[in-house]
Enzyme design. Structure first.
Site, mmCIF file in Angstrom:
data_model
loop_
_atom_site.group_PDB
_atom_site.id
_atom_site.type_symbol
_atom_site.label_atom_id
_atom_site.label_comp_id
_atom_site.label_asym_id
_atom_site.label_seq_id
_atom_site.Cartn_x
_atom_site.Cartn_y
_atom_site.Cartn_z
ATOM 1 N N SER A 1 17.261 -28.534 -44.086
ATOM 2 C CA SER A 1 18.361 -28.913 -43.004
ATOM 3 C C SER A 1 17.932 -30.293 -42.907
ATOM 4 C CB SER A 1 18.613 -28.045 -42.010
ATOM 5 O OG SER A 1 19.105 -28.486 -41.009
ATOM 6 N N SER B 1 34.315 -26.244 -25.205
ATOM 7 C CA SER B 1 33.570 -26.916 -24.557
ATOM 8 C C SER B 1 32.879 -28.022 -25.360
ATOM 9 C CB SER B 1 32.305 -26.322 -23.742
ATOM 10 O OG SER B 1 32.694 -24.995 -22.832
ATOM 11 N N LYS C 1 12.004 -24.718 -41.166
ATOM 12 C CA LYS C 1 12.445 -25.637 -42.287
ATOM 13 C C LYS C 1 11.479 -26.593 -42.918
ATOM 14 C CE LYS C 1 16.300 -23.652 -42.926
ATOM 15 N NZ LYS C 1 16.607 -22.635 -44.007
ATOM 16 N N TYR D 1 13.338 -22.595 -35.242
ATOM 17 C CA TYR D 1 14.094 -22.699 -36.282
ATOM 18 C C TYR D 1 13.876 -23.885 -37.332
ATOM 19 C CZ TYR D 1 18.041 -23.789 -39.620
ATOM 20 O OH TYR D 1 18.801 -24.217 -40.643
#
Ligand code: WQD
Length: 341
Positions: A127, A219, A156, A152
């Site tokens: 990512s 939002s 990666k 997270y």
């Protein structure tokens, strides 16, 4: 006999789109999924698109003995495309150990099986999050890897390092990490697409759920950034273009065209779009006025990220063909189709 490819997390959003393209290219596909973030009905949907039902094994990759057994049973696998991982940025901050265990142990167990094989080709789902807020834009693959903004993102970064170090000493293992920018959209059949569980974290599914009436209002997280209209910029890539990048990467390895045992490619369109530009494009392609309000910034957001796609275009021989509007149109069609039942 067709070449057999394992797709882990193959019933997920990106995984399912890759399975469709693999089958279109004539590969045999076996899917491993633990259904923690996907549904078994996706299997039928894939076969209704391609006319071929992929092999499927319900298996948790954290269970080492199951992984060993699987590879003994499927000894003819020549490539692995690895999606299976937990991927909710915010959740990873609350549950770091779950993320490190799930995302790293699974990767290690698969690599331990691949290193036993005579020859194996591995594609890793990475990512652009590994870059954090890049110092210069567009982002090239040699841009510095910044300190991860979340566990997270860290999984990666660590995952890439594990693969890189393993490829250095296991000559028969070749690997490519694909650093995705922001995957959006759905297959033109509207039979597969993004199915976030609960409240969507990502922009586009929140937009389509707002437009269809599931969510009251979108939002917009901040409009005081130093950008064209104050909202954050991202590189939104159609998931089908992204899927085809996996086919190009897999063929590169199978055909021995890789220049080293471990390569990295940025997979994006090279085009940045602000949140307000995405909203405007969505309103145009859907004919729906979107109800949104500007709120405060979201912690962890980078201001701007979009890919320099030179390496993917020139070395991998892949280029994104679909536009943001194509992606948003497909996302909206998918949302409408999903709620039709
Ligand atoms: C995009 C923009 C938000 C929701 C994440 C992960 C990344 C990858 C893709 C897995 C940002 C704004 C969003 C909303 C908003 N995932 N936004 N209102 O954060 O760029 O990337 O998903 O690999 O690793 O970090 O994507 O879609 O969440 O946000 O204003 O309700 O939309 O602030 O500017 P992101 P996103």
């Amino acid at each position: 006999m067709n070449q057999k490819i394992l797709v882990t997390g193959g019933l997920g959003y990106i995984g399912s789109h890759v399975v469709v393209e693999l089958q279109n290219e004539g590969f045999d596909v076996v899917i491993i999924d633990n259904l923690s973030n996907s549904s078994i009905e996706v299997l039928e949907r894939i076969s209704s698109i391609t006319g071929i039902k992929p092999m499927f094994e319900l298996l948790d990759l954290k269970d080492k003995s199951s992984v060993v057994e699987f590879f003994k049973k499927h000894i003819d696998i020549i490539g692995v495309i690895h999606f299976a991982a937990s991927k909710a940025v915010g959740e990873s901050v609350q549950l770091p150990l779950l993320y490190y265990e799930n995302n790293l142990n699974s990767l290690i167990y698969i690599l331990q099986e691949l290193q036993k094989k005579e020859n194996s080709n591995f594609i890793f789902s990475s990512s652009c999050t590994v870059y954090g807020q890049a110092d210069s834009l567009p982002i090239i693959e040699s841009a510095p890897i910044k300190e991860a903004e979340s566990p997270y993102g860290n999984t990666k970064q660590i995952g890439e390092e594990i693969i890189r170090d393993t490829c250095k000493i296991v000559p028969n293992l070749k690997a490519i990490s694909l650093r995705y920018f922001n995957p959006v959209g759905a297959h033109k059949s509207s039979k597969i697409g993004e199915m976030p569980i609960g409240t969507p974290q990502n922009l586009v599914p929140f937009i389509t759920q707002t437009a269809i009436g599931i969510r009251q209002q979108l939002s917009v997280f901040g409009n005081d950034y130093p950008t064209i209209d104050g909202t954050c910029i991202r590189d939104y890539i159609h998931v089908v273009d992204l899927a085809n990048a996996h086919i190009a990467a897999l063929k590169r390895l199978i055909n021995g065209e890789n220049e080293s045992n471990y390569e990295v490619f940025n997979i994006g369109t090279g085009q940045g779009s602000s949140v307000l530009e995405v909203i405007e494009a969505f309103e145009e392609v859907s004919g729906q006025k979107l109800n949104y309000q500007i709120v405060g910034r979201r912690i962890g957001d980078v201001v701007s990220a979009y890919a320099d796609t030179t390496k993917a275009n020139k070395v991998l021989g892949w280029i994104a063909k679909l536009s943001l509007k194509d992606a948003l149109k497909s996302a909206w069609k998918w949302e409408v189709n999903l709620r039709r039942k």
